[in-house]
Design an enzyme around this catalytic site. Structure first.
Site, mmCIF file in Angstrom:
data_model
loop_
_atom_site.group_PDB
_atom_site.id
_atom_site.type_symbol
_atom_site.label_atom_id
_atom_site.label_comp_id
_atom_site.label_asym_id
_atom_site.label_seq_id
_atom_site.Cartn_x
_atom_site.Cartn_y
_atom_site.Cartn_z
ATOM 1 N N SER A 94 0.857 -1.185 0.000
ATOM 2 C CA SER A 94 0.000 0.000 0.000
ATOM 3 C C SER A 94 0.892 1.233 0.000
ATOM 4 O O SER A 94 1.708 1.397 -0.908
ATOM 5 C CB SER A 94 -0.953 -0.030 1.206
ATOM 6 N N HIS A 131 -2.490 -1.258 -3.369
ATOM 7 C CA HIS A 131 -3.657 -0.435 -3.084
ATOM 8 C C HIS A 131 -3.592 0.846 -3.915
ATOM 9 O O HIS A 131 -2.802 1.746 -3.628
ATOM 10 C CB HIS A 131 -3.706 -0.056 -1.603
ATOM 11 N N ASP A 188 -4.109 -5.172 6.029
ATOM 12 C CA ASP A 188 -4.424 -6.034 4.895
ATOM 13 C C ASP A 188 -3.256 -6.977 4.612
ATOM 14 O O ASP A 188 -2.101 -6.557 4.571
ATOM 15 C CB ASP A 188 -4.723 -5.177 3.653
#
Length: 358
Positions: free
Chosen positions: A176, A203, A300
């Site tokens: 991310s 992401h 995540d």
């Protein structure tokens, strides 16, 4: 016997307002952003400068948490100055704040690949309303908060031993905030093709994905494509999760096919999400699964990493020192799911030395 990972040295928590430096040649922009930040008690615009050279002079004497950097400036452009600015700013986050950072723009993806933590478009003619102010302050606070969370680590973290006879049949990489730059460092250190499919979940909004795929293609000599639902996964091919769906996979006899999942991940609320990618790998490749978690805010990947480990595979993560934000990798490490904790450029050498990979 499990290895012990020493704790990183603690960092100072944000008990004072977040310190922000703005680098923008536009007096109008500096004024408008100044008013937005002045209205926020927890954020302090410590300086407004009009060029990268002035920023370097300021950073030689002062520390900041966040830098707001414009791109189009006379002389040295923001993108050109970004690498040196990151060095001068130590562990500060850079938000590229430019009219050239419209959603999905090449400039935004380029900034993120160089090391910017975020990119945000300035409204045209700086006609900013409450929505822009809320977006800007939210991103500043989120990055500052993530830095605080990084410092609150347990004293010691346990590393799992790699499974005996571990052999890689599929690699999944999740990331991310800061992940584009970290992936570039990882892939630049790869000296040989891995002999397995490589799945990537970064992401990013859907509008960024096409430019991101082109960036990744410049990082490696392997073919790179945005994954299509149902296609057969091929060795030495890089598949990127589209922005509007998570990338997973499913076994179909002797073949494994890509599976796109439109729903947001229930655990992380992300889309695309690392969790379904790792879970699909665990189901399809079992003990041949290698999960890699790079820098990023949040958790995540932890649930998916658990599935990989339960299937007999292994997970490695980026270390805290090299991470923009040690949220996703730190979460998996604290859960006891990680077998190695390394800087991205060290990962290929480590895997090559231990498993003949990369």
């Amino acid at each position: 016997m499990n290895a012990i990972l020493p704790a990183a040295s603690p960092r100072t928590l944000h008990r004072v307002p977040v310190r922000v430096l703005m680098v923008d040649d536009s007096a109008v922009s500096r004024s408008v952003i100044g008013r937005i930040i002045d209205d926020a008690a927890d954020v302090n615009l410590v300086s407004r400068v009009s060029s990268p050279d002035e920023a370097f002079a300021f950073l030689a004497e002062q520390r900041v948490d966040i830098i707001l950097l414009d791109h189009e400036m006379p002389g040295r452009k923001g993108l050109d100055a970004l690498p040196a600015l990151l060095d001068a700013a130590h562990d500060a986050h850079v938000i590229m704040l430019s009219s050239h950072c419209q959603r999905g723009s090449k400039t935004a993806v380029a900034a993120l690949s160089i090391g910017a933590s975020d990119a945000l478009a300035k409204p045209s003619a700086m006609d900013s309303g409450p929505e822009f102010a809320e977006q800007l302050l939210s991103r500043i606070r989120r990055l500052a908060s993530a830095r605080c969370q990084n410092s609150a680590e347990a004293d010691r973290l346990i590393l799992r031993p790699f499974p005996e006879g571990f052999a890689v049949h599929c690699i999944g990489i999740g990331a991310s905030t800061g992940g584009i730059h970290a992936l570039a460092e990882l892939l630049s250190a790869v000296s040989a093709r891995p002999g397995s499919p490589v799945l990537i979940t970064q992401h990013l909004p859907a509008a960024f994905i096409s430019h991101y795929a082109k960036q990744v293609a410049r990082m490696t000599d392997m073919p790179v494509s945005i994954a299509r639902d149902g296609e057969v996964l091929r060795d030495d091919h890089v598949y990127i999760a589209p922005g509007e769906a998570s990338l997973s996979c499913i076994r179909d006899g002797a073949k494994v096919r890509a599976r796109l999942i439109a729903e947001r991940d229930m655990l992380s609320s992300a889309r695309p999400s690392v969790n379904p990618m790792f879970a699909g790998m665990a189901q399809s490749y079992g003990a041949g699964s290698l999960g890699i978690i790079l820098t990023g805010i949040g958790r995540d990947g932890t649930a998916g990493a658990s599935a990989v480990v339960k299937a007999g595979g292994a997970v490695i993560v980026q270390d805290e020192t090299s991470s923009t934000v040690w949220g996703m990798p730190g979460s998996a490490a604290r859960a006891g799911l990680v077998s190695a904790c390394l800087a991205p450029h060290e990962m290929p050498h480590y895997l090559r030395a231990h498993f003949g990979l990369g």
